[in-house]
Design an enzyme around this catalytic site. Structure first.
Site, PDB file in Angstrom:
ATOM      1  N   ARG A   1       3.645  -2.365 -18.912  1.00 42.19           N
ATOM      2  CA  ARG A   1       4.297  -1.972 -20.099  1.00 42.19           C
ATOM      3  C   ARG A   1       5.295  -3.121 -20.739  1.00 42.19           C
ATOM      4  O   ARG A   1       4.955  -3.355 -21.793  1.00 42.19           O
ATOM      5  CB  ARG A   1       5.217  -1.081 -19.891  1.00 42.19           C
ATOM      6  CG  ARG A   1       6.137  -0.594 -21.058  1.00 42.19           C
ATOM      7  CD  ARG A   1       6.835   0.868 -20.917  1.00 42.19           C
ATOM      8  NE  ARG A   1       8.118   0.590 -20.056  1.00 42.19           N
ATOM      9  CZ  ARG A   1       8.881   1.538 -19.736  1.00 42.19           C
ATOM     10  NH1 ARG A   1       8.798   2.816 -20.474  1.00 42.19           N
ATOM     11  NH2 ARG A   1       9.809   1.473 -18.790  1.00 42.19           N
TER      12      ARG A   1
ATOM     13  N   SER B   1      10.155   3.702 -24.018  1.00 44.21           N
ATOM     14  CA  SER B   1      10.736   4.426 -22.995  1.00 44.21           C
ATOM     15  C   SER B   1      10.935   5.848 -23.169  1.00 44.21           C
ATOM     16  O   SER B   1      11.031   6.202 -24.371  1.00 44.21           O
ATOM     17  CB  SER B   1      11.846   3.539 -22.274  1.00 44.21           C
ATOM     18  OG  SER B   1      12.974   3.511 -23.541  1.00 44.21           O
TER      19      SER B   1
ATOM     20  N   GLU C   1       0.984   5.799 -14.178  1.00 39.07           N
ATOM     21  CA  GLU C   1       2.073   5.206 -13.381  1.00 39.07           C
ATOM     22  C   GLU C   1       1.129   4.683 -12.068  1.00 39.07           C
ATOM     23  O   GLU C   1       0.605   5.406 -11.377  1.00 39.07           O
ATOM     24  CB  GLU C   1       2.982   6.113 -12.868  1.00 39.07           C
ATOM     25  CG  GLU C   1       4.278   5.675 -12.370  1.00 39.07           C
ATOM     26  CD  GLU C   1       5.351   5.397 -13.475  1.00 39.07           C
ATOM     27  OE1 GLU C   1       6.430   4.783 -13.404  1.00 39.07           O
ATOM     28  OE2 GLU C   1       4.900   5.361 -14.687  1.00 39.07           O
TER      29      GLU C   1
ATOM     30  N   CYS D   1      32.150 -17.916  -7.360  1.00 40.43           N
ATOM     31  CA  CYS D   1      32.372 -18.930  -6.525  1.00 40.43           C
ATOM     32  C   CYS D   1      31.859 -20.273  -7.555  1.00 40.43           C
ATOM     33  O   CYS D   1      30.783 -20.280  -8.460  1.00 40.43           O
ATOM     34  CB  CYS D   1      31.090 -19.030  -5.456  1.00 40.43           C
ATOM     35  SG  CYS D   1      31.024 -20.723  -4.640  1.00 40.43           S
TER      36      CYS D   1
ATOM     37  N   CYS E   1      35.006 -19.238  -1.364  1.00 36.56           N
ATOM     38  CA  CYS E   1      33.967 -18.678  -1.213  1.00 36.56           C
ATOM     39  C   CYS E   1      33.422 -18.541   0.316  1.00 36.56           C
ATOM     40  O   CYS E   1      33.608 -19.562   0.999  1.00 36.56           O
ATOM     41  CB  CYS E   1      32.903 -19.476  -1.881  1.00 36.56           C
ATOM     42  SG  CYS E   1      31.086 -18.869  -1.677  1.00 36.56           S
TER      43      CYS E   1
ATOM     44  N   CYS F   1      30.524 -21.019   1.084  1.00 33.69           N
ATOM     45  CA  CYS F   1      30.598 -22.491   1.107  1.00 33.69           C
ATOM     46  C   CYS F   1      31.964 -23.118   1.206  1.00 33.69           C
ATOM     47  O   CYS F   1      31.931 -24.332   1.055  1.00 33.69           O
ATOM     48  CB  CYS F   1      29.725 -22.825  -0.168  1.00 33.69           C
ATOM     49  SG  CYS F   1      30.521 -22.574  -1.691  1.00 33.69           S
TER      50      CYS F   1
ATOM     51  N   TYR G   1      23.287   2.537 -14.882  1.00 36.44           N
ATOM     52  CA  TYR G   1      22.837   1.852 -15.962  1.00 36.44           C
ATOM     53  C   TYR G   1      22.847   2.917 -17.111  1.00 36.44           C
ATOM     54  O   TYR G   1      23.075   2.820 -18.242  1.00 36.44           O
ATOM     55  CB  TYR G   1      21.423   1.771 -15.614  1.00 36.44           C
ATOM     56  CG  TYR G   1      20.409   1.249 -16.806  1.00 36.44           C
ATOM     57  CD1 TYR G   1      19.730   2.142 -17.668  1.00 36.44           C
ATOM     58  CD2 TYR G   1      20.164  -0.274 -17.010  1.00 36.44           C
ATOM     59  CE1 TYR G   1      19.110   1.597 -18.774  1.00 36.44           C
ATOM     60  CE2 TYR G   1      19.419  -0.714 -17.981  1.00 36.44           C
ATOM     61  CZ  TYR G   1      18.977   0.192 -18.763  1.00 36.44           C
ATOM     62  OH  TYR G   1      18.283  -0.363 -19.659  1.00 36.44           O
ATOM     63  N   ASP G   2      22.511   4.137 -16.638  1.00 36.22           N
ATOM     64  CA  ASP G   2      22.585   5.369 -17.849  1.00 36.22           C
ATOM     65  C   ASP G   2      24.087   5.466 -18.404  1.00 36.22           C
ATOM     66  O   ASP G   2      24.040   5.629 -19.810  1.00 36.22           O
ATOM     67  CB  ASP G   2      22.190   6.839 -17.177  1.00 36.22           C
ATOM     68  CG  ASP G   2      20.644   6.717 -16.901  1.00 36.22           C
ATOM     69  OD1 ASP G   2      20.231   7.643 -15.954  1.00 36.22           O
ATOM     70  OD2 ASP G   2      19.968   5.894 -17.446  1.00 36.22           O
TER      71      ASP G   2
ATOM     72  N   ASP H   1       8.593   7.597 -10.067  1.00 32.95           N
ATOM     73  CA  ASP H   1       9.250   6.285 -10.041  1.00 32.95           C
ATOM     74  C   ASP H   1       8.148   5.121  -9.567  1.00 32.95           C
ATOM     75  O   ASP H   1       7.976   4.949  -8.244  1.00 32.95           O
ATOM     76  CB  ASP H   1      10.400   6.494  -9.014  1.00 32.95           C
ATOM     77  CG  ASP H   1      11.052   5.373  -8.850  1.00 32.95           C
ATOM     78  OD1 ASP H   1      12.102   5.337  -8.285  1.00 32.95           O
ATOM     79  OD2 ASP H   1      11.313   4.487 -10.146  1.00 32.95           O
TER      80      ASP H   1
ATOM     81  N   LYS I   1       7.815  17.290 -22.640  1.00 31.48           N
ATOM     82  CA  LYS I   1       6.873  16.626 -23.780  1.00 31.48           C
ATOM     83  C   LYS I   1       6.691  17.858 -24.681  1.00 31.48           C
ATOM     84  O   LYS I   1       6.217  18.871 -24.344  1.00 31.48           O
ATOM     85  CB  LYS I   1       5.780  16.117 -23.287  1.00 31.48           C
ATOM     86  CG  LYS I   1       6.031  14.688 -22.456  1.00 31.48           C
ATOM     87  CD  LYS I   1       4.814  14.068 -22.135  1.00 31.48           C
ATOM     88  CE  LYS I   1       4.940  13.102 -21.249  1.00 31.48           C
ATOM     89  NZ  LYS I   1       3.674  12.503 -20.651  1.00 31.48           N
TER      90      LYS I   1
ATOM     91  N   CYS J   1      26.353 -23.765  -3.309  1.00 34.11           N
ATOM     92  CA  CYS J   1      26.633 -22.671  -2.283  1.00 34.11           C
ATOM     93  C   CYS J   1      25.381 -22.079  -1.969  1.00 34.11           C
ATOM     94  O   CYS J   1      24.172 -21.745  -2.688  1.00 34.11           O
ATOM     95  CB  CYS J   1      27.291 -21.584  -3.217  1.00 34.11           C
ATOM     96  SG  CYS J   1      27.687 -20.159  -2.150  1.00 34.11           S
TER      97      CYS J   1
ATOM     98  N   LYS K   1       9.035  13.100 -13.060  1.00 31.88           N
ATOM     99  CA  LYS K   1       9.462  12.090 -13.379  1.00 31.88           C
ATOM    100  C   LYS K   1       8.874  11.034 -12.342  1.00 31.88           C
ATOM    101  O   LYS K   1       9.554  10.791 -11.440  1.00 31.88           O
ATOM    102  CB  LYS K   1      10.743  11.509 -13.865  1.00 31.88           C
ATOM    103  CG  LYS K   1      10.912  10.476 -14.468  1.00 31.88           C
ATOM    104  CD  LYS K   1      12.350  10.291 -15.140  1.00 31.88           C
ATOM    105  CE  LYS K   1      12.718   9.136 -15.581  1.00 31.88           C
ATOM    106  NZ  LYS K   1      12.676   7.919 -14.362  1.00 31.88           N
TER     107      LYS K   1
ATOM    108  N   GLU L   1       6.573  17.419 -16.729  1.00 36.73           N
ATOM    109  CA  GLU L   1       5.966  16.664 -15.452  1.00 36.73           C
ATOM    110  C   GLU L   1       6.819  16.200 -14.474  1.00 36.73           C
ATOM    111  O   GLU L   1       8.050  15.618 -15.034  1.00 36.73           O
ATOM    112  CB  GLU L   1       4.905  15.420 -16.108  1.00 36.73           C
ATOM    113  CG  GLU L   1       3.970  15.960 -16.996  1.00 36.73           C
ATOM    114  CD  GLU L   1       3.567  14.759 -17.961  1.00 36.73           C
ATOM    115  OE1 GLU L   1       2.696  15.006 -18.942  1.00 36.73           O
ATOM    116  OE2 GLU L   1       3.676  13.703 -17.669  1.00 36.73           O
TER     117      GLU L   1
ATOM    118  N   LYS M   1      17.260  13.964 -15.766  1.00 33.63           N
ATOM    119  CA  LYS M   1      17.437  13.259 -14.507  1.00 33.63           C
ATOM    120  C   LYS M   1      18.348  14.092 -13.590  1.00 33.63           C
ATOM    121  O   LYS M   1      19.209  14.713 -13.888  1.00 33.63           O
ATOM    122  CB  LYS M   1      18.412  12.021 -14.751  1.00 33.63           C
ATOM    123  CG  LYS M   1      17.621  10.709 -15.765  1.00 33.63           C
ATOM    124  CD  LYS M   1      16.650  10.293 -15.112  1.00 33.63           C
ATOM    125  CE  LYS M   1      16.810   9.164 -14.009  1.00 33.63           C
ATOM    126  NZ  LYS M   1      17.477   8.086 -14.546  1.00 33.63           N
TER     127      LYS M   1
ATOM    128  N   TYR N   1      -0.798   9.899 -17.080  1.00 38.95           N
ATOM    129  CA  TYR N   1      -0.413  11.015 -18.103  1.00 38.95           C
ATOM    130  C   TYR N   1      -0.478  11.195 -19.537  1.00 38.95           C
ATOM    131  O   TYR N   1       0.194  11.634 -20.084  1.00 38.95           O
ATOM    132  CB  TYR N   1       1.317  10.978 -17.609  1.00 38.95           C
ATOM    133  CG  TYR N   1       1.853   9.831 -17.534  1.00 38.95           C
ATOM    134  CD1 TYR N   1       1.972   9.007 -18.938  1.00 38.95           C
ATOM    135  CD2 TYR N   1       2.281   8.992 -16.685  1.00 38.95           C
ATOM    136  CE1 TYR N   1       2.679   7.661 -19.319  1.00 38.95           C
ATOM    137  CE2 TYR N   1       2.954   7.832 -16.853  1.00 38.95           C
ATOM    138  CZ  TYR N   1       3.177   7.023 -17.993  1.00 38.95           C
ATOM    139  OH  TYR N   1       3.823   5.996 -17.968  1.00 38.95           O
TER     140      TYR N   1
END
Length: 714
Positions: free
Chosen positions: A140, A83, A193, A445, A427, A430, A37-38, A121, A309, A450, A119, A117, A333, A245
């Protein structure tokens, strides 16, 4: 000007990131590893930086990812819950520190005071206290609007040292100017969190396994799913924790630094992370990061990095925020964990949208404290690029503690017995034809029935903008498929009343769990209360009636509900107007489809591929035989909306956004998502924002809700 290839790549990245955001924030089912993702987010940000014309207001780089669920009431955050930007190296951390100095105009050698702090999850939430009492709590969401989960938050009590969510601030409690029940500001907003600590997560999964139920995949998903239950009594059975936090008050701030703010929260009785620290300068930040990285698996909760921060609140105010993230904070990260193991099998897994994903089965290996035996290979291009073969020794990574992936093969360990993997032509679930469109990475497919993708298709078919079958959500669809009652859309209309009654009885029993009494007042006093579910017999009758009503749908809704690739709500409307009947759509060739307004060659090709599949045509035939008779929506030839482009912004009290859009399109208008010089009209509801401002700047006609309703009557 950006090249066509850059524009296509940016569009593809936005689509993938939006889907990942929805899966992560709304469905609580991550579809991308954090590292992947990053990487995609960084690639999109780089493209937009190089080509500013590609940057759109709704780009994932410009906003927080989540979208509030329609299942909950909405809550508008007084200040956005932004974020954080991510960094992954010393160089990027140095750049963050240098940017702080540059923006503040301070010498580089003067150390900035930071609070660091772990992070966490979990799921970010906001608790709002008015005059010392918990008024409401929300997720959020998209950063601006969250979901009201007040009854669920009230159930989070003390767990050991954790004091949970306070229903009332303690009388007389004070700490460094922080709020108290006796002398608190009228409003105090506490952010933090909600999470499941490792021991509580493992104990909960043991109970689920003992009861013969499916365990949760990881603590983050379990926490998010537990908090976002419609029935607060289910949440009450889950051992959730809350760690604060952040705190905010309207007007003058009672704190000078973030460190003072954390001390004030602790004095009020909130749990504040004991691992938090105050650092003077970046060298101390890096030392803290290295200590925490060495200890991360010893901590009682999951963490994949640290948050840095700026401590001084006045400096924060000067630094401000970008559209998506504050400039005064960043998340570092940790690098993902990697191990070597051997691939024993590669197979194609069919997802709910029909995408075939190559998956590697590997000799079990422990990563980040969890045993991993399968890993994604993403898509065929990635599989070929990395040259992963059955029998290969590979490097496997559990990126972001979520989805394992194969990083690369270790060719030096090959024996010559390794075998390449070939994608199936049909597939594996199916037997329908598998296609890969030009320019796409994924094989799909083409079968509408399916079973691997049936639950997702049924949920889409029943949604409000499609067939509008009230009460038929994903859990009920999953139960229908699991019991073999439904194998395609048409089967929905053949489910017996007795079967519906049994399904609702089981769902009611499962929702009640060990704590009976759904519908009682939530713990802690006032707050919104979920209405008790109707008895199974009544719920079954409601479902039968909802399905009966759906038989009289419109052609537009049916075409959208069928889930034809590239056919969204707007395209379905154009096809319905152009062809008039579902049979005509099924028989239209690519030339006829391309002649329809807003249908290009690529869309026409994918629509034709779907309608040419015999299994899909049979499903439509069975729907018609079951009594579904879609009516053609007549479009007004004249009137104030005919041929006009309209933009909707803000909230409308009298009708939903979907209903407003449908009303405009029935009158010959087109609804757009952005304001430009080609816009003819802007409908501005409550809390209209940037679109209204731009309309005024461009001189576009603007009407309020009352004016809009008057135009609809003409």
């Amino acid at each position: 000007m950006p090249t066509a290839e850059a524009a296509r790549r940016a569009s593809h990245l936005r689509e993938r990131l939006r889907a990942a955001d929805h899966a992560y924030y709304v469905l609580d089912r991550p579809v991308l590893a954090d590292a992947e993702y990053d990487r995609l987010m960084r690639e999109l940000a780089a493209l937009e930086e190089a080509h500013p014309a590609l940057r759109t207001p709704d780009s994932p780089t410009q906003r927080v990812g989540g979208t509030p669920s329609e299942r909950f009431e909405k809550v508008l955050h007084r200040e956005p819950m932004l974020s954080l930007g991510n960094v992954v190296s010393d160089e990027e951390l140095d750049e963050f520190d240098a940017r702080i100095h540059k923006l503040l105009g301070t010498p580089a050698e003067d150390p900035v005071a930071y609070v660091v702090e772990p992070k966490l999850d979990g799921l970010a939430v906001e608790l709002v206290y008015e005059r010392g009492l918990l008024h409401h709590g929300a997720t959020r969401g998209d950063g601006v609007t969250g979901e009201d989960v007040t009854p669920n938050l009230r159930t989070i009590g003390g767990l050991g040292a954790n004091r949970g969510v306070l229903a009332e601030l303690p009388a007389g409690a004070r700490g460094d100017g922080a709020a108290s029940a006796a002398g608190a500001p009228p409003r105090l907003e506490v952010r933090g969190e909600v999470l499941l600590q490792k021991a509580h997560f493992e104990a909960m999964n043991r109970r689920l396994l003992a009861a013969g139920e499916e365990p949760f995949a990881n603590p983050r998903n379990a926490a998010a799913g537990s908090l976002r239950q419609l029935d607060w009594t289910v949440t009450a059975t889950r051992p959730l924790s809350f760690i604060a936090y952040e705190a905010l008050v309207p007007g003058p701030q009672p704190w000078a630094t973030h460190w003072e703010k954390l001390a004030g929260l602790a004095a009020l009785g909130f749990e504040v992370n004991a691992e938090n620290a105050r650092c003077r300068g970046l060298a101390e930040v890096k030392a803290y990061r290295d200590r925490m990285a060495a200890r991360r698996f010893e901590l009682p909760y999951d963490t994949d990095g640290i948050v840095v921060k700026v401590d001084d609140l006045d400096l924060r105010a000067r630094l401000g925020a970008a559209s998506k993230a504050p400039r005064w904070a960043v998340a570092f990260k940790y690098p993902p964990q990697e191990e070597a193991t051997q691939v024993t099998r590669i197979f194609a897994s069919v997802g709910r949208t029909g995408v075939l994903t190559p998956v590697a089965e590997v000799a079990p290996v422990t990563l980040g404290g969890a045993v991993v035996s399968r890993a994604t290979l993403h898509n065929e291009d990635e599989l070929r690029r990395k040259d992963i073969r059955v029998g290969d020794w590979v490097l496997i990574r559990r990126a972001g503690e979520v989805i394992p992936e194969v990083v690369k093969p270790l060719p030096e360990r090959r024996t010559g017995q390794e075998r390449a993997f070939a994608f199936p032509e049909a597939c594996p679930e199916c037997g329908a034809r598998v296609v890969r469109e030009e320019g796409e990475k994924a094989w799909r497919c083409t079968g509408a029935a399916c079973p691997a993708q049936l639950v997702g298709r049924l949920t889409h078919f029943a949604q409000r903008r499609a067939m509008d079958v009230d009460g038929l959500g994903d859990k009920l669809c999953a139960a229908l498929v699991a019991r073999g009652l439904v194998k395609d859309f048409a089967d929905l209309y053949e489910v017996r009343f007795e079967d519906w009654q049994q399904l609702f009885a089981r769902a009611r029993k499962a929702a009640a769990g060990p704590a009976e009494g759904a519908g009682e007042a939530p713990p802690g006093g006032a707050g919104p209360v979920k209405r008790p579910a109707p008895p199974p017999e009544k719920a079954a009758q409601n479902m039968v009636e909802a399905l009966a009503r759906s038989r009289g749908t419109t052609l537009r809704r049916l075409l959208f509900g069928l889930g034809i690739p590239q056919v969204g709500d707007a395209t379905a409307a154009q096809l319905a107007r152009a062809f008039g009947t579902v049979e005509a759509v099924l028989d239209a060739d690519e030339a006829a489809l391309t002649a329809v307004r807003d249908v290009g060659p690529e869309v026409a090709r994918q629509v034709r591929a779907w309608t040419a599949e015999p299994r899909n045509r049979e499903v439509v035939r069975r729907l018609l035989a079951a009594g579904v008779s879609p009516a053609r929506e007549e479009v007004a030839a004249g009137g104030p909306f005919a041929g006009k482009t309209v933009v909707l912004t803000g909230g409308l009290a009298g009708l939903s956004r979907d209903d407003a859009k449908a009303a405009i399109e029935r009158r010959g208008g087109k609804v757009s998502g952005s304001v430009s010089r080609k816009t003819d009209l802007v409908v501005a509801g409550e809390e209209a924002g940037s679109k209204l401002k731009k309309a005024v700047e461009l001189g576009v006609r603007v009407v309020d809700e009352a004016g809009f309703l008057k135009l609809l009557e003409e």
